[in-house]
Design a protein around this motif. Structure first.
Motif, PDB file in Angstrom:
ATOM      1  N   LEU A 141       0.824  -1.209   0.000  1.00 15.59           N
ATOM      2  CA  LEU A 141       0.000   0.000   0.000  1.00 15.59           C
ATOM      3  C   LEU A 141       0.858   1.259   0.000  1.00 15.59           C
ATOM      4  O   LEU A 141       0.516   2.263  -0.656  1.00 15.59           O
ATOM      5  CB  LEU A 141      -0.923  -0.012   1.224  1.00 15.59           C
ATOM      6  N   ARG A 142       1.994   1.212   0.696  1.00 16.61           N
ATOM      7  CA  ARG A 142       2.862   2.387   0.695  1.00 16.61           C
ATOM      8  C   ARG A 142       3.459   2.639  -0.699  1.00 16.61           C
ATOM      9  O   ARG A 142       3.495   3.779  -1.166  1.00 16.61           O
ATOM     10  CB  ARG A 142       3.979   2.210   1.729  1.00 16.61           C
ATOM     11  N   THR A 143       3.941   1.559  -1.337  1.00 18.27           N
ATOM     12  CA  THR A 143       4.486   1.720  -2.712  1.00 18.27           C
ATOM     13  C   THR A 143       3.416   2.221  -3.663  1.00 18.27           C
ATOM     14  O   THR A 143       3.654   3.117  -4.490  1.00 18.27           O
ATOM     15  CB  THR A 143       5.044   0.390  -3.200  1.00 18.27           C
ATOM     16  N   ARG A 144       2.233   1.622  -3.525  1.00 17.44           N
ATOM     17  CA  ARG A 144       1.144   2.062  -4.425  1.00 17.44           C
ATOM     18  C   ARG A 144       0.790   3.511  -4.164  1.00 17.44           C
ATOM     19  O   ARG A 144       0.514   4.283  -5.096  1.00 17.44           O
ATOM     20  CB  ARG A 144      -0.061   1.159  -4.215  1.00 17.44           C
ATOM     21  N   LEU A 145       0.795   3.865  -2.849  1.00 14.97           N
ATOM     22  CA  LEU A 145       0.484   5.252  -2.511  1.00 14.97           C
ATOM     23  C   LEU A 145       1.552   6.205  -3.078  1.00 14.97           C
ATOM     24  O   LEU A 145       1.219   7.277  -3.608  1.00 14.97           O
ATOM     25  CB  LEU A 145       0.411   5.385  -0.991  1.00 14.97           C
ATOM     26  N   GLU A 146       2.827   5.791  -2.995  1.00 21.25           N
ATOM     27  CA  GLU A 146       3.888   6.639  -3.559  1.00 21.25           C
ATOM     28  C   GLU A 146       3.734   6.793  -5.067  1.00 21.25           C
ATOM     29  O   GLU A 146       3.882   7.885  -5.625  1.00 21.25           O
ATOM     30  CB  GLU A 146       5.254   6.035  -3.226  1.00 21.25           C
ATOM     31  N   VAL A 147       3.447   5.654  -5.753  1.00 20.76           N
ATOM     32  CA  VAL A 147       3.251   5.716  -7.208  1.00 20.76           C
ATOM     33  C   VAL A 147       2.097   6.629  -7.564  1.00 20.76           C
ATOM     34  O   VAL A 147       2.173   7.461  -8.481  1.00 20.76           O
ATOM     35  CB  VAL A 147       3.034   4.295  -7.771  1.00 20.76           C
ATOM     36  N   LEU A 148       1.005   6.469  -6.790  1.00 21.08           N
ATOM     37  CA  LEU A 148      -0.154   7.319  -7.084  1.00 21.08           C
ATOM     38  C   LEU A 148       0.146   8.784  -6.806  1.00 21.08           C
ATOM     39  O   LEU A 148      -0.304   9.677  -7.550  1.00 21.08           O
ATOM     40  CB  LEU A 148      -1.344   6.853  -6.242  1.00 21.08           C
ATOM     41  N   GLU A 149       0.888   9.039  -5.735  1.00 22.89           N
ATOM     42  CA  GLU A 149       1.243  10.435  -5.447  1.00 22.89           C
ATOM     43  C   GLU A 149       2.126  11.028  -6.547  1.00 22.89           C
ATOM     44  O   GLU A 149       1.940  12.169  -6.967  1.00 22.89           O
ATOM     45  CB  GLU A 149       1.949  10.510  -4.092  1.00 22.89           C
ATOM     46  N   THR A 150       3.121  10.198  -7.012  1.00 24.99           N
ATOM     47  CA  THR A 150       3.969  10.692  -8.124  1.00 24.99           C
ATOM     48  C   THR A 150       3.148  10.912  -9.390  1.00 24.99           C
ATOM     49  O   THR A 150       3.327  11.920 -10.100  1.00 24.99           O
ATOM     50  CB  THR A 150       5.090   9.697  -8.401  1.00 24.99           C
ATOM     51  N   ASP A 151       2.229   9.965  -9.673  1.00 18.97           N
ATOM     52  CA  ASP A 151       1.370  10.146 -10.860  1.00 18.97           C
ATOM     53  C   ASP A 151       0.509  11.384 -10.720  1.00 18.97           C
ATOM     54  O   ASP A 151       0.326  12.155 -11.688  1.00 18.97           O
ATOM     55  CB  ASP A 151       0.480   8.916 -11.057  1.00 18.97           C
ATOM     56  N   ALA A 152      -0.013  11.570  -9.518  1.00 24.02           N
ATOM     57  CA  ALA A 152      -0.845  12.758  -9.301  1.00 24.02           C
ATOM     58  C   ALA A 152      -0.028  14.035  -9.471  1.00 24.02           C
ATOM     59  O   ALA A 152      -0.482  15.015 -10.082  1.00 24.02           O
ATOM     60  CB  ALA A 152      -1.464  12.705  -7.907  1.00 24.02           C
ATOM     61  N   ALA A 153       1.228  13.994  -8.962  1.00 21.65           N
ATOM     62  CA  ALA A 153       2.081  15.185  -9.120  1.00 21.65           C
ATOM     63  C   ALA A 153       2.403  15.427 -10.591  1.00 21.65           C
ATOM     64  O   ALA A 153       2.370  16.570 -11.074  1.00 21.65           O
ATOM     65  CB  ALA A 153       3.372  14.988  -8.318  1.00 21.65           C
ATOM     66  N   GLN A 154       2.701  14.329 -11.308  1.00 22.71           N
ATOM     67  CA  GLN A 154       2.976  14.482 -12.748  1.00 22.71           C
ATOM     68  C   GLN A 154       1.767  15.012 -13.484  1.00 22.71           C
ATOM     69  O   GLN A 154       1.872  15.912 -14.329  1.00 22.71           O
ATOM     70  CB  GLN A 154       3.404  13.139 -13.333  1.00 22.71           C
ATOM     71  N   HIS A 155       0.608  14.433 -13.183  1.00 23.14           N
ATOM     72  CA  HIS A 155      -0.619  14.923 -13.838  1.00 23.14           C
ATOM     73  C   HIS A 155      -0.870  16.383 -13.503  1.00 23.14           C
ATOM     74  O   HIS A 155      -1.300  17.164 -14.370  1.00 23.14           O
ATOM     75  CB  HIS A 155      -1.812  14.068 -13.413  1.00 23.14           C
ATOM     76  N   GLN A 156      -0.573  16.733 -12.247  1.00 19.88           N
ATOM     77  CA  GLN A 156      -0.784  18.127 -11.867  1.00 19.88           C
ATOM     78  C   GLN A 156       0.165  19.057 -12.629  1.00 19.88           C
ATOM     79  O   GLN A 156      -0.233  20.141 -13.081  1.00 19.88           O
ATOM     80  CB  GLN A 156      -0.570  18.284 -10.354  1.00 19.88           C
ATOM     81  N   THR A 157       1.448  18.611 -12.769  1.00 15.34           N
ATOM     82  CA  THR A 157       2.400  19.432 -13.548  1.00 15.34           C
ATOM     83  C   THR A 157       1.972  19.535 -15.008  1.00 15.34           C
ATOM     84  O   THR A 157       2.066  20.602 -15.625  1.00 15.34           O
ATOM     85  CB  THR A 157       3.799  18.808 -13.461  1.00 15.34           C
ATOM     86  N   VAL A 158       1.486  18.397 -15.576  1.00 15.61           N
ATOM     87  CA  VAL A 158       1.006  18.422 -16.969  1.00 15.61           C
ATOM     88  C   VAL A 158      -0.164  19.371 -17.104  1.00 15.61           C
ATOM     89  O   VAL A 158      -0.259  20.169 -18.055  1.00 15.61           O
ATOM     90  CB  VAL A 158       0.637  16.997 -17.435  1.00 15.61           C
TER      91      VAL A 158
END
Length: 767
Positions: A141-158
């Motif tokens: 869950l922590r790895t998935r949460l980190e991946v989702l947070e990075t994806d969310a940050a990338q999507h936010q930057t995009v």
């Protein structure tokens, strides 16, 4: 309007791209929202798992507390058992009954203890499994949460970049829109102005058409009434009209003719030297005419070669006549180039000379191959020269053919059409390049042949010098041919354009006679124009002439004054005539004195010469020394002249001495030229090799740099992978160590429990 349409199209394209990007932005927003919802659900699951873990920990704590209570109870029971054993000694009966009771209690306690131990083991196993599962779930869950947070940050930057980009594009489009609106307004104004101008131009055009129509009618009436016939309608009459004089073309043609004359002079000099040195070579090798008689074939060949000047010199003369015929005032075309025929005839005579000497030259080479001094390599070189001489004659035949075709327009115009001029000139350029290539082959083969002949044991210094002279003449011939070929190729377009123009409205001259008549008319026109350009003689103004006439008529004194002036001028003329006769007599006397002084000088010089002759008669070796110097010159031998006591014999002697010295110096100069050409070729070859080596060095250095970069990159990648693997191994080893520690602890606890249970069982048995 077109620019506005283009800008409108660009605006539409940008709007379409904006709509597409907006749709993509909505999709990305939906994806971000879904990912946020998934992260929230995962957080809730993580909370639930934490709650379950806390429950399990509480159960574990309760179980440990229960175990501690049971352990205390076991200790109490053991104490009671010890007290009971101490009391049993006093009363056996009571002991037997108590032993029965203790055995029953012991069995009950053992069963209860075994159940508790099994339940404790089961709970430990469940707790360990639950702990491991919880850790795995927590890590996932922590790895998935980190991946989702990075994806969310990338999507936010995009999303942020897209919003910035869209705002920028919107601003640009708005600016472009305003610019286009301004430009469309300006274009509309310009269109209105253009419409007004077109209306004005149409009105002016109508007025001009009307005026030109009236003038055309008037001119047609004048032509019909005044002009008897139009000579431009007939090509025969039009050929007699003088064409437009292009002074620039004439000056360019004269310049080109001068350059061609210089090249032909250089070529003629090289040909003369080549034939002369070939004649000397025939008389030296393979049999030296000074020691033995050469073959009749070589004698005939040498005789023909001795006549080369009578065939080669006219080429220069013909080219010189052609150059003199091209002036600034004439019209130089192929129809008027009459002097080209003389050059063609001289070229034909030289071609006949080459055809005449070709079989003797080929037979001479074959005879040289059959001699005992000829090696296999020298025979191969001779056969290559055999083929080269045939090719050389064939090239001269081609050149003569094309030059004779260029002569046809000035002699037989129906023999060559004007459309074929370009083809003839291109073929001449190709033949000149072929001539240059053949001469390069001859130079190469002659140099190889000279090197092989130098190694022959019977080779003399005279043969080596002659070969060097032949090589220098062939090198000069090759350079001259290369210059002529490049010169003709570079000016091919000018020759084609300038030598084919004719009268206005016509395509060509009808015949050489019409061209000659045209030149006569041109001379008459030039003379007429010059007569018109002559300034009028200075005249006395009319009023002044009337005043002078009145004075002359009224006064007789002016006549007397004029008569006196005439008388004075006549007396002055008579006095000048007398002075002229006096000075003429003085000049004759000075001339007679000069002749006497010259006679005295000649007599003194003749006496001095007789004294020198008497002194030289004592020394007989002087004649031999002169013969040796003439042999070194490699020119035609100078006939010995008997020294007479007059001045002419002395002048001839000095002249012959200086001619021999000049010949010797020219031979040395030609040898130096040939060596310099050879060294120049070697230097060029070395320079090319050096440039190729530098290029290869640069390419190798670039490859070395790339290889070093690749190796460094691979080393970095290897180090990073090695570090990552080491980190993973260290983590795994730490995890295994922790697991081993936990397992050892559990085993120790189990062993202690077993030991305690065994001790209790032994105590119970002893009891």
């Amino acid at each position: 309007m077109a620019a506005a349409a283009e800008l409108q199209g660009k605006y539409q394209k940008l709007a379409q791209e904006y709509s597409k990007l907006r749709a993509q932005n909505q999709v990305l927003k939906k994806g971000v929202v879904d990912e946020q919802a998934n992260s929230a659900s995962l957080k809730e699951q993580l909370k639930m798992k934490d709650q379950s873990l806390r429950k399990l920990q509480q159960e574990m704590d309760s179980l440990t507390f229960r175990n501690q209570q049971l352990a205390k109870r076991v200790e109490l029971l053991q104490d009671e058992l010890a007290l009971s054993e101490a009391r049993g000694k006093k009363n056996k009966k009571s002991a037997e009954s108590s032993s029965q009771l203790s055995q029953e209690q012991k069995s009950v306690f053992n069963e209860d203890l075994q159940k508790k131990i099994e339940e404790n083991e089961r709970l430990h196993i469940l707790f360990f499994e639950a702990d491991e599962q919880h850790k795995r779930l927590e890590a996932e869950l922590r790895t998935r949460l980190e991946v989702l947070e990075t994806d969310a940050a990338q999507h936010q930057t995009v999303v942020d970049s897209l919003t910035r980009k869209y705002t920028d594009t919107i601003e640009k489009l708005q600016n472009d829109k305003t610019k286009l609106e301004i430009k469309s307004q300006t274009l509309e104004r310009e269109a209105k102005d253009c419409r007004l101008r077109t209306e004005e131009c149409q009105q002016q055009l109508k007025s001009l058409q009307a005026a030109l129509g009236s003038r055309l009618e008037e001119s047609l009436c004048i032509i019909n009434e005044k002009v008897p016939f139009n000579d431009t309608r007939s090509s025969r009459y039009n050929a007699l009209n003088v064409p437009l004089h292009n002074r620039r073309y004439q000056l360019k043609l004269r310049d080109l003719a001068g350059q061609a004359l210089a090249f032909v002079q250089e070529l003629v000099t090289a040909l003369l030297n080549f034939h002369t040195y070939t004649e000397q070579k025939v008389q030296i090798f393979p049999i030296d005419s000074a020691t033995d008689t050469i073959s009749p074939l070589n004698q005939k060949f040498s005789q023909y070669l001795h006549e080369n000047a009578s065939y080669v010199r006219p080429l220069e003369e013909g080219m010189h006549h052609l150059f003199e015929s091209i002036t600034e005032d004439t019209v130089t075309v192929l129809e008027t180039a009459v002097k080209l025929k003389g050059f063609s005839e001289h070229l034909a005579s030289y071609l006949g000379f080459l055809r005449k000497i070709l079989p003797y030259q080929l037979k001479s080479l074959e005879e040289e191959c059959e001699s005992s001094l000829c090696t296999a390599a020298l025979r191969d070189r001779n056969m290559e020269l055999h083929r080269d001489m045939k090719r050389l004659t064939a090239v001269f035949e081609k050149l003569h053919t094309y030059v004779s075709l260029l002569v046809l327009p000035s002699t037989k115009p129906e023999g060559l059409l004007r459309t074929n001029y370009n083809l003839v000139f291109t073929n001449i350029a190709a033949s000149l390049h072929g001539f240059h290539d053949i001469l390069k082959d001859i130079s190469k083969h002659y140099s190889q042949k000279a090197a092989l002949e130098q190694d022959v044991p019977t080779a003399t210094q005279k043969l080596i010098t002659t070969n060097d002279c032949i090589l220098s003449s062939v090198a000069a011939l090759t350079n001259g041919a290369g210059k002529i070929a490049s010169f003709f190729s570079n000016n091919l377009d000018h020759f084609t354009a300038s030598l084919s123009y004719g009268p206005k409205g016509g395509t060509e001259f009808i015949s050489p006679l019409s061209a000659e008549c045209m030149l006569q008319y041109k001379k008459k026109a030039v003379a007429y124009m010059k007569s018109l350009r002559k300034p009028c003689a200075a005249s006395v103004p009319y009023e002044e002439a009337l005043a002078n006439r009145r004075v002359l008529l009224s006064s007789t004194e002016s006549r007397e004054g004029l008569a006196q002036q005439v008388q004075q001028s006549l007396e002055k003329i008579a006095r000048l005539e007398q002075e002229k006769e006096h000075w003429m007599l003085e000049a004759q006397l000075a001339k007679i004195k000069l002749e006497k002084e010259n006679q005295k000088l000649k007599n003194s010089l003749s006496g001095h010469l007789t004294e020198t002759i008497q002194d030289n008669s004592v020394l007989p070796n002087v004649a031999e020394q002169k013969k040796e110097t003439t042999e070194k010159s490699l020119r035609e031998p100078i006939r010995s002249t008997s020294l007479t006591p007059d001045v002419e014999s002395r002048e001839d002697l000095i002249k012959n001495h200086y001619m021999a010295r000049i010949a010797e110096l020219t031979s040395h100069l030609q040898l130096a030229d040939s060596k310099s050409v050879h060294f120049h070729a070697e230097c060029r070859a070395l320079a090319k090799r050096l440039s190729l080596a530098e290029k290869s060095k640069e390419s190798l250095t670039e490859e070395l740099k790339l290889a070093s970069q690749n190796t460094s990159r691979l080393q970095d990648e290897l180090m990073t992978t090695k570090r990552s693997y080491e980190d993973q191994l260290s983590m795994m080893s730490d995890h295994l160590c922790s697991m081993n520690e936990t397992l050892t602890k559990q085993r120790e606890e189990i062993d202690t429990l077993k030991m305690t249970s065994k001790g209790n069982s032994k105590k119970s048995k002893n009891r």
